[in-house]
Design an enzyme around this catalytic site. Structure first.
Site, PDB file in Angstrom:
ATOM      1  N   CYS A  67      35.541 137.604  12.387  1.00  0.00           N
ATOM      2  CA  CYS A  67      36.912 137.634  13.231  1.00  0.00           C
ATOM      3  C   CYS A  67      37.828 137.479  11.853  1.00  0.00           C
ATOM      4  CB  CYS A  67      36.934 136.446  14.011  1.00  0.00           C
ATOM      5  SG  CYS A  67      38.504 135.946  14.663  1.00  0.00           S
ATOM      6  N   CYS A  73      42.722 130.408  13.454  1.00  0.00           N
ATOM      7  CA  CYS A  73      42.788 129.873  15.026  1.00  0.00           C
ATOM      8  C   CYS A  73      41.801 128.714  15.162  1.00  0.00           C
ATOM      9  CB  CYS A  73      42.087 131.130  15.785  1.00  0.00           C
ATOM     10  SG  CYS A  73      41.381 130.912  17.308  1.00  0.00           S
ATOM     11  N   CYS A  76      36.529 129.408  17.697  1.00  0.00           N
ATOM     12  CA  CYS A  76      35.164 129.712  17.400  1.00  0.00           C
ATOM     13  C   CYS A  76      34.545 129.182  16.310  1.00  0.00           C
ATOM     14  CB  CYS A  76      34.960 131.224  17.719  1.00  0.00           C
ATOM     15  SG  CYS A  76      35.471 131.983  19.253  1.00  0.00           S
ATOM     16  N   CYS A 165      40.082 139.908  19.393  1.00  0.00           N
ATOM     17  CA  CYS A 165      39.369 138.914  19.408  1.00  0.00           C
ATOM     18  C   CYS A 165      37.591 139.175  19.765  1.00  0.00           C
ATOM     19  CB  CYS A 165      39.913 137.822  20.464  1.00  0.00           C
ATOM     20  SG  CYS A 165      38.844 136.366  20.795  1.00  0.00           S
ATOM     21  N   GLN A 289      35.148 131.665  36.959  1.00  0.00           N
ATOM     22  CA  GLN A 289      34.652 131.387  35.799  1.00  0.00           C
ATOM     23  C   GLN A 289      34.864 132.478  34.614  1.00  0.00           C
ATOM     24  OE1 GLN A 289      33.022 128.667  34.708  1.00  0.00           O
ATOM     25  NE2 GLN A 289      32.065 127.781  36.473  1.00  0.00           N
ATOM     26  N   TYR A 318      34.245 120.695  46.385  1.00  0.00           N
ATOM     27  CA  TYR A 318      35.054 121.260  44.961  1.00  0.00           C
ATOM     28  C   TYR A 318      34.804 122.810  45.246  1.00  0.00           C
ATOM     29  CZ  TYR A 318      34.482 116.444  43.586  1.00  0.00           C
ATOM     30  OH  TYR A 318      34.380 115.129  43.534  1.00  0.00           O
ATOM     31  N   GLU A 345      37.638 122.140  49.801  1.00  0.00           N
ATOM     32  CA  GLU A 345      38.507 122.500  48.420  1.00  0.00           C
ATOM     33  C   GLU A 345      39.890 121.925  48.866  1.00  0.00           C
ATOM     34  OE1 GLU A 345      40.356 123.389  45.472  1.00  0.00           O
ATOM     35  OE2 GLU A 345      38.174 123.704  45.228  1.00  0.00           O
ATOM     36  N   ASP A 394      30.581 120.919  42.158  1.00  0.00           N
ATOM     37  CA  ASP A 394      30.914 121.352  40.865  1.00  0.00           C
ATOM     38  C   ASP A 394      32.264 120.952  40.601  1.00  0.00           C
ATOM     39  OD1 ASP A 394      31.273 122.961  38.721  1.00  0.00           O
ATOM     40  OD2 ASP A 394      31.723 124.939  39.912  1.00  0.00           O
ATOM     41  N   CYS A 421      30.972 121.082  33.875  1.00  0.00           N
ATOM     42  CA  CYS A 421      31.560 121.743  32.679  1.00  0.00           C
ATOM     43  C   CYS A 421      31.896 120.531  31.840  1.00  0.00           C
ATOM     44  CB  CYS A 421      32.867 122.235  33.013  1.00  0.00           C
ATOM     45  SG  CYS A 421      34.099 121.079  33.876  1.00  0.00           S
TER      46      CYS A 421
END
Length: 464
Positions: A67, A73, A76, A165, A289, A318, A345, A394, A421
């Site tokens: 990259c 940046c 990553c 990217c 996602q 959720y 939700e 979730d 997450c």
């Protein structure tokens, strides 16, 4: 990523035309048949089909680097590190985090599931690329009316130009760069955060994974723009796969990308994608996602852990636009196992998407979706002794609430699957579920975002 996509997301990606008429004609022509009654096969993406419509704005600094802006940046951070070593480091981190839980339950953390490989597999490991199907950029004013875009440099609000990217879906960054050029051409000023002046704040691009559809959301400080319709048509003409252009109005100070008002200004109301054999319409502000390849893996792990049986009631808390629950219900239906799905939700827009997706997948008779706070709903369900056989959780990064977990234990579902997450808050919540009468059957890490330190996890629990 430490960039526009790193700004907080609420849970619940040029061709120059010679004239305005040419833009409108081209955009309308490509619309015909893009969604209405279209042949599903025609939407299957050819990964190399999208041409780069924007020229790079910056030369490669290090020809040996994967990259050109990797150092500035900072998104990553492990891009130069072999993938096997990345997975090993994440595995070690998860084993350390869940050590006390695993000791308590007499289990071990499963090997982390990477992209196309599981840690411990023999042979050469891949170098994942092009897996982020959502891309975003902030805009800022430059000299003489220029519109700057790219990523925020790590730890700053200085924008670093991004010619391309390597981890974003092919073509996504070219669309974002093209938007900046069209705004500059039409004299639509970029938003100045310090002075709170200007119009164009952000752009978000979503690319279908199993379809070739693209959706663009333009975030502006106010509704009215100069040359608005010409701008919207020009954005739609940047890439032939764009089916939706939406405008979100966010005049509030701060770094939240989206405001409360959104309207479709060009094309279809939603884009469409597929997960685990289900089709999903995705509206501009819906949560979906970013890495759909690993999402399928994540969801399948949860579905396997549900062990759904005939007559079960599955509660998807959720639920967002219903992706997890509907994939589980479709999987059960395909196995000849009839279940009832109940999705909860807080975001009404998410519930509207979920109901539309249930219809899209032929599940309207067995799926119900409620616009309610998950904690409030489950507390009422527990008070009324409602039956839930399997509970799917979730939650957002903050994890679940104490009240929700207490009510979940009071409902006594046979199985609980918990997708996280943020494993740190999941580890906290799992202790409470174990204290409430559950045992931990397994916990599996999933590498949703290679080259970063982020890991997601799926925990499966069973009533003792």
């Amino acid at each position: 990523m430490e960039a526009a996509e790193g700004l907080k997301e609420e849970k619940s990606s040029t061709k120059s035309k010679s004239s305005k008429a040419a833009k409108s004609k081209s955009a309308k022509a490509k619309r015909s048949g893009s969604r209405q009654g279209g042949d599903k096969a025609s939407h299957v993406r050819s990964k190399g089909s999208r041409k780069d419509s924007a020229q790079p704005t910056r030369k490669t600094v290090d020809p040996k680097s994967p990259c050109s802006i990797m150092k500035s940046c900072g998104g990553c951070t492990a891009l130069n590190r072999p993938y096997k070593k990345q997975l090993a480091a994440k595995q070690a981190a998860m084993e350390e985090l869940f050590a006390s839980l695993c000791e308590r339950e007499g289990i071990a953390v499963d090997p982390i599931r990477g992209m196309g490989v599981t840690l411990g597999d023999p042979g050469k490991y891949p170098a994942p690329r092009g897996f982020r199907h959502k891309a975003a950029t902030p805009f800022a004013p430059g000299k003489e009316g220029a519109v700057r875009c790219g990523f925020f440099e790590r730890g700053t609000h200085k924008i670093v130009a991004v010619p391309e990217c390597p981890v974003e879906a092919p073509g996504a960054r070219q669309i974002l760069n093209g938007i900046a050029r069209e705004a500059e051409r039409l004299h639509i000023p970029a938003f100045n955060e310090d002075k709170h002046l200007g119009l164009l704040r952000y752009a978000v691009v979503r690319c279908g994974w199993r379809t070739d559809q693209v959706m663009v959301t333009l975030v502006t400080a106010q509704r009215d723009l100069p040359h608005a319709q010409e701008f919207f048509e020009a954005v739609a003409a940047i890439d032939p796969h764009i089916v939706t252009v939406a405008q979100n109005i966010n005049g509030r100070p701060g770094n939240a990308i989206l405001g409360e008002e959104t309207r479709v200004v060009y094309g279809a109301e939603c884009m469409r994608d597929q997960l685990l054999g289900c089709e999903f319409d995705i509206s501009p502000t819906a949560f979906y996602q970013t890495n759909p390849q690993q999402t399928e893996l994540l969801y399948q792990l949860a579905i396997d852990g549900m062990d759904l049986q005939k007559g079960d009631i599955l509660m998807d808390a959720y639920c967002g636009s219903g992706t997890i629950g509907l994939c589980a219900a479709k999987d059960a239906q395909d196995r000849g196992v009839g279940i009832m799905l109940l999705g909860v939700e807080r975001n009404p827009a998410g519930i509207a998407d979920a109901r539309r997706n249930a219809e899209l997948n032929g599940l309207t008779r067995s799926a119900w979706f409620m616009a309610d706070d998950a904690t409030d709903y489950i507390l009422d369900a527990a008070d009324n002794n409602e039956r839930v056989d399997v509970l799917s959780i979730d939650p957002p990064r903050a994890g679940s609430t104490l009240e929700f977990l207490e009510a979940a234990c009071a409902l006594k579902p046979r199985r609980i699957t918990y997708i996280s997450c943020n494993p740190a808050t999941q580890e906290r919540d799992l202790h409470q579920l174990l204290d409430g009468g559950y045992r931990l059957l397994k916990i599996t890490p999933v590498d949703m975002f290679p080259h970063t330190d982020h890991t997601e996890t799926v925990a499966v629990l069973e009533r003792r």
